[in-house]
Design an enzyme around this catalytic site. Structure first.
Site, PDB file in Angstrom:
ATOM      1  N   ASP A   1     -13.596  25.944 -30.597  1.00  0.00           N
ATOM      2  CA  ASP A   1     -14.709  24.975 -30.683  1.00  0.00           C
ATOM      3  C   ASP A   1     -14.711  24.149 -29.403  1.00  0.00           C
ATOM      4  O   ASP A   1     -13.829  23.315 -29.192  1.00  0.00           O
ATOM      5  CB  ASP A   1     -14.501  24.079 -31.912  1.00  0.00           C
ATOM      6  CG  ASP A   1     -15.653  23.102 -32.115  1.00  0.00           C
ATOM      7  OD1 ASP A   1     -16.537  22.996 -31.237  1.00  0.00           O
ATOM      8  OD2 ASP A   1     -15.667  22.436 -33.166  1.00  0.00           O
TER       9      ASP A   1
ATOM     10  N   SER B   1     -18.863  18.685 -38.353  1.00  0.00           N
ATOM     11  CA  SER B   1     -19.735  18.327 -37.242  1.00  0.00           C
ATOM     12  C   SER B   1     -20.363  16.954 -37.488  1.00  0.00           C
ATOM     13  O   SER B   1     -19.630  15.997 -37.720  1.00  0.00           O
ATOM     14  CB  SER B   1     -20.788  19.429 -37.040  1.00  0.00           C
ATOM     15  OG  SER B   1     -21.422  19.297 -35.794  1.00  0.00           O
TER      16      SER B   1
ATOM     17  N   HIS C   1     -17.671  26.434 -32.690  1.00  0.00           N
ATOM     18  CA  HIS C   1     -17.947  25.287 -33.553  1.00  0.00           C
ATOM     19  C   HIS C   1     -18.432  25.703 -34.937  1.00  0.00           C
ATOM     20  O   HIS C   1     -18.051  25.105 -35.949  1.00  0.00           O
ATOM     21  CB  HIS C   1     -18.993  24.409 -32.867  1.00  0.00           C
ATOM     22  CG  HIS C   1     -19.349  23.176 -33.626  1.00  0.00           C
ATOM     23  ND1 HIS C   1     -18.440  22.185 -33.888  1.00  0.00           N
ATOM     24  CD2 HIS C   1     -20.514  22.777 -34.200  1.00  0.00           C
ATOM     25  CE1 HIS C   1     -19.030  21.209 -34.578  1.00  0.00           C
ATOM     26  NE2 HIS C   1     -20.284  21.548 -34.780  1.00  0.00           N
TER      27      HIS C   1
END
Lengths: 390, 390
Positions: A330, A164, A363
């Protein structure tokens, strides 16, 4: 100077004597040159390490944390008491093997777990910076990490890895310091933030700004905290970290400790109760202004824009080997974002492996027990170690 | 009694003499029996019509509005000054042809555009209901509409049509009053709200509840409005009405009237400016408590649960013909939700057509100029009219 955890009404400076991890301090002779045009000084960066640096100093790994993460990647968190946030991937015998590598993770600039950020004391005013803190970029975070490595006597990294916002830092490391990164593994990330992601961040920021306890960012001066606004921001963001199938499997439309809806605004559904809990626990460990700054850093991130609009230009001539990982469910950083990175690396003739992991966890899968991600990391890192002669 | 538009600090009762549309009033002899176990009386329902009822009273169409919609489907909105919200689908020569059909749209119970809701005067206290208003369900909305049709002397509907929460009402109509619905067209909807949708609604509600101007729901008594909280709720919801491709096409990462980011928390990106505008304009026309109530009604909606857990049971023996429409990029009510309705109708041996419209405009596509949706509606309604002998 910076604070491991800010408590309501407490002078940030008074917490300087409660460090929860080692801190590297930099004076006026070692200012952090920030993209906003400010030379930040003095400043400090808090970090954790695991494992041992070998004699050749060739086995260093930098773990980059995500938006609300911190340096406690493999050790008990001082506030939550939970284990390290990446102990599935990092530890003895794990893919990032602390028996073999010297692993470092530093709290990013602009955050609130010991590294200088908006909650830190502004030496020019004697109060917390608040919004006087300069806007932070992903590049600033990476510059700060590079200065920490210099301080630790680490010239180059065997591996730079993160998910991320951590993956954004990995990409920035590979672009800014290609000669210092032997192998790079950005996970569940993108080379730029999409309009939808900016939109979700903006809603979170507006929730904080709408809280009267935010006081124009000066809440520490007046002994309040915008806990409600930050809680709402976290609740909204948390939905984007999961996936519809994961939410359906985990909660569905199940009711919370009751047989029938109460016909009220209580948390009738388990998903409501879960989200409220996420909001409440988050505000205990995170500073609202830091949340503003770090979301903004992600929004501003656009590696191609920094290289004439061509992402491949960020990686021309690199000798770093890459492993890119995405997750099918995601929707914050969908596989298409990872593919764009892979295409750019192909265009730059860089060695790159790409793994799209089948997962319905959304995610947050990069933080969870995803066997396919863990085995991909194990394979990529072991192969890189052989090439590196480790 | 209820208010067409609530202004800050204004006594809701004082607006009763400013009707923006016809209103049907019901006294204690015609209470609305609500699912929460309350007989609501007195109560009223505001509506608009277009076209002319034929002598056989066989050409009535009920248009059901969505969460933040109202009865102004085909006429200028009294607050925004904009045209009817569904004038692409409803009007002279349009699929819902006001030259041929008598079209009715009523503001739902619990809303704030003239129908009784939480901002209406509670005759028991002399103040606005606030949270003393009973929780509203989709079934309550439909019961209220049925009582309006009775009052208007309309025994049955040629067509019941609506999108999103309006589509939920269409499904409920077909389930509650199958003999009163000749044709039904639910668009971009589902037979139940998913965990993710409940989650997004809960974040919006918490944003309102976090606003100190909400005052436990009693803001009208003290002359305030939770405008910031409601604005944040709207911003977050608005993202879910669009799609990532639509946001990318419309805004991408383009900056707002500037060449470079300002390194501040200003609305640097166009998407930020757009969302802030959405929040600001919404609070001018909508009541925060009504938003709480209507989102809750959607969350509670689960047509299968009301029929022994089997959705097909909701439609057994029906003679209504259905046309179900979904949009490929709608992630709030994805095509899978529509397919579940189609499967249930198949299992109930009901005549059903299903159209999945290729569109990148997301959930809001049902309000927009989508030729494939409009031609599907035209074909379905024309065929139904022939069967009906209109």
């Amino acid at each position: 100077m910076a604070t491991p955890l800010l408590k309501s009404g407490q002078d940030p400076a008074s917490q300087a004597d409660e460090p929860t991890s080692p801190v590297a301090r930099f004076g006026p002779d070692a200012a952090l040159a920030m993209d906003a045009g400010v030379d930040l000084a003095p400043w400090q960066i808090a970090y954790q390490t695991a494992g041992t640096l070998n004699a050749a100093r060739s086995n260093a790994v930098l773990v980059c944390h995500a938006l609300t993460g911190d340096q406690h990647f493999a050790s008990t968190h001082p506030v939550t008491g939970k284990g390290g946030w990446w102990d599935r991937l990092v530890g003895p015998g794990k893919p990032v093997d602390t028996d073999r590598y010297f692993v470092i993770c530093a709290n990013v600039v602009g955050s609130c777990m010991g590294t200088t950020g908006p909650a830190s004391l502004n030496p020019g005013t004697g109060r917390a910076y608040g919004l006087d803190f300069p806007l932070v970029t992903i590049r600033d975070m990476v510059r700060g990490q590079a200065m920490l490595l210099d301080r630790l006597g680490i010239k180059d990294l065997f591996l730079c890895i993160g998910g991320s916002m951590g993956g954004m830092q990995v990409l920035q490391w590979a672009a800014s310091y290609p000669e210092r990164v032997f192998a790079a593994m950005p996970i569940a990330t993108g080379a730029r933030h999409s309009a939808q992601n900016i939109a979700f961040h903006e809603v979170g920021r507006q929730a904080i700004l709408a809280d009267p306890n935010w006081h124009g960012g000066r809440y520490l001066d007046v002994g309040t905290r915008p806990a409600k606004g930050l809680g709402v921001a976290r609740m909204g963001a948390h939905i984007t970290y999961l996936s519809e199938p994961a939410l359906h499997r985990k909660f569905g439309r199940r009711l919370q400790d009751r047989d029938a809806p109460t016909f009220s605004f209580d948390a009738d559904f388990q998903i409501e109760s879960y989200l409220r809990h996420q909001g409440i626990t988050f505000v205990e460990r995170f500073d609202a202004n830091a949340y503003l700054y770090l979301t903004r850093a992600m929004d501003y991130f656009d590696l191609a824009a920094d290289h004439g609009g061509v992402l491949a230009n960020a990686f021309r001539g690199t000798r770093t080997r890459f492993c890119i990982v995405s997750f099918t469910s995601d929707w914050l950083f969908p596989t298409a974002d990872s593919r764009a990175i892979v295409h750019a690396l192909n265009a730059a003739a860089a060695p790159v492996a790409f793994v799209e992991v089948e997962s319905d966890k959304g995610h947050d899968a990069f933080l969870l027990d995803e066997p396919a991600m863990i085995s991909a990391a194990k394979g990529f890192i072991a192969a890189a170690a052989r090439e590196r002669g480790l």
